[in-house]
Design an enzyme around this catalytic site. Structure first.
Site, PDB file in Angstrom:
ATOM      1  N   GLY A 166     -10.020  -3.592   3.141  1.00  0.00           N
ATOM      2  CA  GLY A 166      -9.076  -3.574   4.144  1.00  0.00           C
ATOM      3  C   GLY A 166      -9.143  -2.164   5.134  1.00  0.00           C
ATOM      4  N   ASP A 167      -7.991  -2.001   5.917  1.00  0.00           N
ATOM      5  CA  ASP A 167      -7.959  -0.795   6.693  1.00  0.00           C
ATOM      6  C   ASP A 167      -7.790   0.500   5.976  1.00  0.00           C
ATOM      7  OD1 ASP A 167      -5.296  -2.030   6.097  1.00  0.00           O
ATOM      8  OD2 ASP A 167      -4.799  -0.119   7.057  1.00  0.00           O
ATOM      9  N   THR A 223       0.963  -1.192  -0.001  1.00  0.00           N
ATOM     10  CA  THR A 223       0.004  -0.119  -0.273  1.00  0.00           C
ATOM     11  C   THR A 223       0.857   1.381   0.037  1.00  0.00           C
ATOM     12  OG1 THR A 223      -1.785  -1.235   1.181  1.00  0.00           O
ATOM     13  CG2 THR A 223      -1.610   1.267   1.564  1.00  0.00           C
TER      14      THR A 223
HETATM   15  N1  ASP Z   1      -3.175  -2.492   4.593  1.00  0.00           N
HETATM   16  C1  ASP Z   1      -3.547  -3.007   3.116  1.00  0.00           C
HETATM   17  C2  ASP Z   1      -4.756  -3.867   3.123  1.00  0.00           C
HETATM   18  O1  ASP Z   1      -5.033  -4.642   4.196  1.00  0.00           O
HETATM   19  C3  ASP Z   1      -2.326  -3.701   2.641  1.00  0.00           C
HETATM   20  C4  ASP Z   1      -0.920  -3.045   2.735  1.00  0.00           C
HETATM   21  O2  ASP Z   1      -0.654  -2.155   3.560  1.00  0.00           O
HETATM   22  O3  ASP Z   1      -0.038  -3.376   1.933  1.00  0.00           O
HETATM   23  O4  ASP Z   1      -5.441  -3.786   2.379  1.00  0.00           O
END
Ligand code: ASP
Length: 294
Positions: A203-204, A173
């Protein structure tokens, strides 16, 4: 206030493509710093994230992982220290989810728009159609399909494959936090999700308070396993730490955030800037691709 900016391209295990990823994050940060000197924190955060969304080496915008049905669905959020915020979830067919999140913030009375209607919103607002799939990410998807063919049914993929516990996930991300000359802070995050996402998984990253948060006390962008960051409301946890713990700086707050991750056996990282203009970052993966300018 001296303008400052910090950007990340995800926390993850070290890979061969790390130099390319680092170049993309460094270039984006430098480009956005020029914007920050002329304009506002939110302009700079959007500029940095747009540049990273254009890199096929990072997992956001162009270069996002495909979900298991072969479609790219992306999440992005942007937030300012005056608490205005905008986000899109599971958006398809666009190049720059972060700009659409900003448009949600600035032109609607809502904070989050999701799915096909987020895509429709983008087109109505004049954003062009764009297929963000790249050849390397399609190849990863094809390999994944070979692996998934051994499962007996689609339902098993949804309910049985607990891959989040195995550590075999791929992250990447992108995010950015900036403070401008007026002391205004902005934070943003954009993602293609995890490598083996079931269709529609969110996701978050674009959930306000989880992967992204910003208030007058500070701004935060997180990376890591979204399911773990969500249950911690990690970005808000870090901003609360800045707010309620006496004399704490961004570095200490960032370390606190990663301790929280560790306490639930999770991996990830985060960047932040506090109201005093201090920058902080922390992670517990092998690497977090990042760059900052002060
Ligand atoms: N946090 C992101 C998600 O879970 C993935 C990432 O940080 O690479 O969608």
């Amino acid at each position: 206030m001296k303008p400052k900016i910090i950007a990340h391209g995800g926390s993850r295990h070290l890979g061969q493509d790390e130099p390319m990823r680092q170049r993309a994050v460094t270039d984006a940060c430098k480009e956005a710093y020029e914007v920050l000197l002329e304009k506002s924190a939110v302009d700079a955060v959007e500029a940095a994230i747009k540049a990273m969304e254009s890199s096929e080496h990072l997992n956001a915008g162009v270069g996002s992982y495909l979900q298991i049905d072969g479609t790219v669905r992306m999440d992005a959020a942007i937030m300012k220290s005056d608490l205005s915020a905008g986000a899109v979830l599971s958006i398809e067919g666009v190049e720059h989810p972060i700009s659409i999140a900003r448009r949600v913030m600035e032109t609607t009375q809502h904070i989050i728009i999701s799915g096909r209607l987020a895509t429709e919103f983008a087109y109505c607002e004049g954003f062009p159609m764009y297929d963000p799939r790249t050849r390397p990410k399609v190849e990863i998807w094809l390999d994944m399909m070979d692996e998934l063919r051994t499962k007996t049914s689609y339902e098993q993929i949804f309910h049985v494959d607990r891959y989040l516990e195995t550590g075999k996930h791929q992250l990447g991300t992108v995010g950015c936090v900036a403070i401008d000359a007026s002391g205004a802070i902005a934070a943003g995050t954009s993602t293609g999700g995890l490598m083996k996402n079931v269709p529609g998984r969110v996701g978050d990253s674009a959930i306000i308070g989880a992967g992204t948060y910003c208030s007058e006390h500070g701004g935060v962008s997180c990376t890591g396993i979204g399911e773990k960051i969500l249950v911690l409301s990690l970005a808000k946890e870090v901003v609360n730490y800045l707010r309620y713990e006496q004399g704490v700086t961004a570095s200490e707050a960032a370390r606190h955030g990663v301790e929280e991750l560790k306490s639930i056996k999770a991996e990830g990282g985060l960047i932040c800037i506090d109201r005093g203009g201090n920058m902080g970052f922390a992670y517990n993966t092998e690497v977090m691709t990042m760059h900052y300018i002060e």
